[in-house]
Scaffold this motif. Structure first.
Motif, mmCIF file in Angstrom:
data_model
loop_
_atom_site.group_PDB
_atom_site.id
_atom_site.type_symbol
_atom_site.label_atom_id
_atom_site.label_comp_id
_atom_site.label_asym_id
_atom_site.label_seq_id
_atom_site.Cartn_x
_atom_site.Cartn_y
_atom_site.Cartn_z
ATOM 1 N N GLU A 155 49.714 139.334 0.433
ATOM 2 C CA GLU A 155 50.158 138.890 1.775
ATOM 3 C C GLU A 155 50.998 138.002 0.583
ATOM 4 N N GLU A 156 50.566 137.143 0.401
ATOM 5 C CA GLU A 156 51.259 136.303 -0.537
ATOM 6 C C GLU A 156 53.125 136.953 -1.232
ATOM 7 N N ALA A 157 52.659 138.057 -2.244
ATOM 8 C CA ALA A 157 53.962 138.802 -2.282
ATOM 9 C C ALA A 157 54.842 139.222 -1.310
ATOM 10 N N LEU A 158 54.119 139.860 -0.365
ATOM 11 C CA LEU A 158 55.023 140.070 0.611
ATOM 12 C C LEU A 158 55.909 139.681 1.388
ATOM 13 N N ARG A 159 54.945 138.241 1.780
ATOM 14 C CA ARG A 159 55.396 136.511 2.017
ATOM 15 C C ARG A 159 56.886 136.196 1.667
ATOM 16 N N GLN A 160 57.089 136.236 -0.300
ATOM 17 C CA GLN A 160 57.833 136.198 -1.077
ATOM 18 C C GLN A 160 58.671 137.382 -1.007
ATOM 19 N N LYS A 161 58.668 138.652 -0.428
ATOM 20 C CA LYS A 161 59.822 139.427 -0.840
ATOM 21 C C LYS A 161 60.357 139.489 0.296
ATOM 22 N N LEU A 162 59.685 138.830 1.707
ATOM 23 C CA LEU A 162 60.494 138.592 2.765
ATOM 24 C C LEU A 162 61.249 137.792 3.416
ATOM 25 N N ALA A 174 66.450 135.024 2.696
ATOM 26 C CA ALA A 174 67.216 134.643 2.495
ATOM 27 C C ALA A 174 68.639 134.954 1.990
ATOM 28 N N ASP A 175 68.720 136.099 1.449
ATOM 29 C CA ASP A 175 69.289 137.171 0.810
ATOM 30 C C ASP A 175 70.613 137.235 2.151
ATOM 31 N N ALA A 176 69.906 137.601 3.490
ATOM 32 C CA ALA A 176 69.922 138.319 4.347
ATOM 33 C C ALA A 176 71.241 136.798 5.287
ATOM 34 N N LEU A 204 76.234 134.584 6.334
ATOM 35 C CA LEU A 204 77.233 133.507 6.481
ATOM 36 C C LEU A 204 78.791 133.494 5.816
ATOM 37 N N GLN A 205 78.647 134.583 4.991
ATOM 38 C CA GLN A 205 80.323 135.308 3.973
ATOM 39 C C GLN A 205 80.452 135.920 5.089
#
Length: 101
Positions: free
Chosen positions: A5-12, A17-19, A24-25
């Protein structure tokens, strides 16, 4: 498991953040950096008109188009918006100028 769950949360969070950065760009590049001004005194020279736009930010280009028109391209969209807002409707030598984005 909790670790999954933590790994999935970090990936999301990373994807979010990338999106966010991509959006913004896109917004920055979509905003106009150009201002078209009309209603300037036709007798004014570039040396008389250009200083009106300097206080708003760094300009990539400035052109006096004749017939009371000027075209300004700012480095930043926010500077173009500020110039248009502040100069739009301004009385110049008895003539109404209109800043257009």
């Amino acid at each position: 498991t909790e670790a999954q769950e933590e790994a999935l949360r970090q990936k999301l969070e990373e994807q979010l953040a990338d999106a966010h950065a991509a959006i913004l760009q896109l917004l920055e590049t979509a905003q106009p950096r150009e201002v078209l001004v009309r209603g300037l005194p036709t007798a004014w020279s570039k040396e008389e008109v250009e200083p009106l736009f300097v206080p708003f930010g760094n300009m990539e280009s400035f052109a006096l188009l004749g017939a009371g028109f000027a075209h300004v391209v700012y480095e930043e969209a926010v500077d173009a918006a500020r110039a248009a807002l502040d100069l739009g409707g301004m009385q110049v030598a008895g003539e109404d100028s209109e800043a257009l984005l």
